[in-house]
Design an enzyme around this catalytic site. Structure first.
Site, PDB file in Angstrom:
ATOM      1  N   ASP A 224       0.818  -1.404  -0.097  1.00 15.14           N
ATOM      2  CA  ASP A 224      -0.015   0.082   0.081  1.00 15.14           C
ATOM      3  C   ASP A 224       0.904   1.212  -0.094  1.00 15.14           C
ATOM      4  O   ASP A 224       1.757   1.089   0.743  1.00 15.14           O
ATOM      5  CB  ASP A 224      -1.041  -0.121   1.426  1.00 15.14           C
ATOM      6  CG  ASP A 224      -1.569   0.917   1.488  1.00 15.14           C
ATOM      7  OD1 ASP A 224      -2.783   0.944   0.716  1.00 15.14           O
ATOM      8  OD2 ASP A 224      -1.784   1.934   2.322  1.00 15.14           O
ATOM      9  N   GLU A 298       1.346  -0.133  -4.915  1.00 13.44           N
ATOM     10  CA  GLU A 298       0.694   0.746  -5.233  1.00 13.44           C
ATOM     11  C   GLU A 298       1.229   1.976  -5.280  1.00 13.44           C
ATOM     12  O   GLU A 298       1.677   2.527  -4.093  1.00 13.44           O
ATOM     13  CB  GLU A 298      -0.757   0.902  -4.342  1.00 13.44           C
ATOM     14  CG  GLU A 298      -1.661   1.909  -4.494  1.00 13.44           C
ATOM     15  CD  GLU A 298      -2.330   2.585  -3.354  1.00 13.44           C
ATOM     16  OE1 GLU A 298      -3.579   3.014  -3.454  1.00 13.44           O
ATOM     17  OE2 GLU A 298      -1.859   2.571  -2.618  1.00 13.44           O
TER      18      GLU A 298
END
Ligand code: GLC
Length: 581
Positions: A224, A298
């Site tokens: 993330d 990401e």
């Protein structure tokens, strides 16, 4: 002639080797499950692990080999699991560690791999680490990014934040902590203090988190918010965290994230090395048991920064840095030229020998069918599934699910709540893309057997649901499933790519490999009929091809033979053609 024969034999041999050489993650569809909204097994209105386990049949049936679960760890849920209080425990609302182990076992028995979300940039402010650090407990002092405030010249006794940095969710990225009497950095909500990657103990702790879940049998991680891992050091700026300059984007206010140019809080050089170190751990596991693991990263950033995640000349990095080009740069007004442009862009920038990936949506963005329009949903699924490499599907894209309606009172997402704006909150809200999955047309779309849901169910569930689409002669789901099956062919696994703009609204993508059937995906993005001569664009095409799959409103039907020199496309058609070998 004999030479040609030998060449063909040799080429076939090489292809066989290449086929075997591809690792599972290079050819997989990766299906994102947002656990809170997928399937509720205990009637509390919140999706859970047992709900996922019960629903694996759907994944298997659709032909998908990999699921990625958004965070399932213990969390106060200020950012719905992306604020983690304990990286090695399961959120009780979602189940227990046994439930998780059971999920892995069941998934593996169906040949489905499980990838977890790894959220390294921040923990929760309710984590033990944060409490220990706020109290300056020996060993934990530097777990987070702490800094003194600066005295406010206009208000004696008041402290101002250490710099002008803004949180992604608006307002100052610094929050005063009365226990420690210092500010801490939170690039997201206040409940998500940034971990300090310049502290070796943090680096080691987080590596242990990776090892912990690998030991439980997961096949990799979606990592993330990686561009935020590091910030510039005060030492390099005269002892103070440097202010960021204005971005000069019209209509932004000083509270908006877009107000500043994030020179010092994103994409710092140290980030890439951290990714390479995590890759080493995955490779270590792979070298021990021969089972490849995957890392997806990401990062919403300029493509040059994104490409660095793949690795450099000496280190491998992320296997699959997310390709958000479709998500960011394609909308319902885009034409075939725009599409070709962004496909070529990724293929041009991607370092040689790496695997591409294609993303249509996720839990942070409006649903694909809402962004691109229902009419284009089949075309968008067709493209991500037939371009080379990995296809990402966010739950519900296979049904062309659209965004749900969530009133201000029902809104949960901090990105929307932080606006304090009951009128315009939806511009920021991610809730509409997170409403429960539509299983069938029963109460609450079959998501729960209870009498409430954490977010409302979208009101079109009676028409748009898995059960109905499985039963219908033609549906978004059936089109999607047919194409997933085609991905198992040699042409799609190993074939070359050629993308052509046939006309402004007509895009054609050809995949081909010597001695294998050619696959041609073609879409008409307009609302008028178009007749095209494909032979003018692809000289290798035969005069006749067979319709392998056709979008729900298409006139051409599966199995029909068509002439490539005179193909009639109805409005919004998405058609997959195959040649006989
Ligand atoms: C990522 C997640 C998003 C979350 C943020 C902070 O962008 O996808 O949902 O809010 O990181 O963790």
């Amino acid at each position: 002639m004999l030479q040609l024969r030998w060449f063909v034999l040799w080429a076939t041999y090489c292809i066989a080797i290449v086929t075997c050489d591809k690792k599972w993650w290079q050819t997989s569809v990766i299906y994102q499950i947002y656990p809170r909204s997928f399937k509720d097994s205990n009637s509390d209105g919140i999706g859970d692990l047992n709900g996922i386990t019960e629903s694996l049949w759907h994944i298997k049936e659709a032909g998908i080999e990999t699921i990625w679960l958004s965070p399932i760890y213990k969390s106060p849920m200020y950012d719905f699991g992306y604020d983690i209080a304990d990286f090695k425990e399961i959120q009780p609302e979602y189940g227990t560690m046994q439930d998780f182990e059971n999920l892995i076992r069941e998934a593996n028995s169906l040949d489905i791999r499980v990838v977890l979300d790894f959220v390294p940039n921040h923990s929760s402010n309710e984590s033990e680490w944060f409490q220990l650090s706020a109290n300056r407990t020996a060993g934990y002092e530097n777990y987070f990014v702490w800094a003194d405030g600066t005295p406010d010249p206009n208000n004696p006794g008041k402290l101002l934040p250490p710099s002008n940095w803004i949180s992604v969710f608006r307002k100052s990225a610094w929050e005063y902590n009365p226990v420690r009497k210092q500010f801490f950095l939170h690039q997201f909500v206040i409940g998500q203090p940034d971990l300090n990657y310049r502290e070796p103990r943090v680096v080691e702790e987080m590596k242990n988190v990776i090892r912990f879940w690998l030991d439980k049998g997961v096949s990799g991680f979606r990592v993330d918010a990686v561009p935020f891992l590091f910030e510039s050091r005060p030492e390099d700026h005269g002892g103070k965290y440097p202010d960021e300059p204005r971005a000069n984007i019209l209509e932004t206010t000083p509270d908006d994230y877009e107000y500043l140019n994030h020179l010092y809080t994103m994409n710092q050089d140290e980030t890439y090395d951290m990714i390479y170190q995590w890759r080493d751990i995955l490779d270590e596991y792979e070298s021990k048991d021969g089972k490849p693991r995957v890392m997806l990263t990401e990062g919403y950033a300029d493509i040059k920064y994104v490409m660095r995640y793949y690795g450099n000349g000496t280190h491998d990095g992320s296997h699959l840095p997310f390709n958000f080009e479709f998500l960011n740069n394609i909308n319902n007004q885009s034409d075939a030229r725009d599409m070709k442009f962004i496909i070529d862009k990724w293929m041009t920038y991607m370092p040689i020998g790496r695997t591409a990936n294609w993303v249509n949506g996720n839990h942070d963005n409006k649903r694909m069918a809402s962004r691109q329009g229902i009419d284009r949903a089949d075309a968008m699924n067709m493209l991500v599934l037939l371009l080379p490499g990995v296809a990402l599907t966010y739950q519900g894209e296979e049904l062309a699910m659209t965004d749900g309606k969530v009133s201000w009172e029902e809104t949960k997402d901090p990105a929307a709540c932080n606006t304090d704006d009951p009128i315009n909150y939806n511009k920021f809200s991610r809730d509409p893309a997170r409403t429960p999955y539509h299983w069938d047309d029963s109460n609450y779309a079959g998501f729960t057997s209870g009498n409430k849901t954490w977010l409302p169910v979208a009101d079109n569930y009676k028409e748009v649901n898995l059960k109905a689409q499985m039963a219908a002669a033609k549906s978004h789901y059936k089109f999607y499933k047919d194409i997933v099956a085609l991905r198992k062919t040699n042409t799609i696994i190993n074939g070359d790519l050629e993308v052509k703009v046939i006309s402004e609204p007509v895009l054609a993508v050809m995949r081909y490999l010597p001695n294998e059937p050619i696959v041609l995906a073609i879409t008409n993005l307009s609302s008028s009929e178009h007749t095209v001569n494909l032979l003018e664009f692809f000289r290798v095409l035969p005069e006749n091809m067979t319709v392998y799959a056709s979008s729900i409103a298409a006139k051409l039907q599966k199995g029909e033979r068509i002439s490539t020199s005179r193909l009639v496309l109805s409005p919004h058609d998405a058609i997959v053609l195959v040649s006989s070998a």
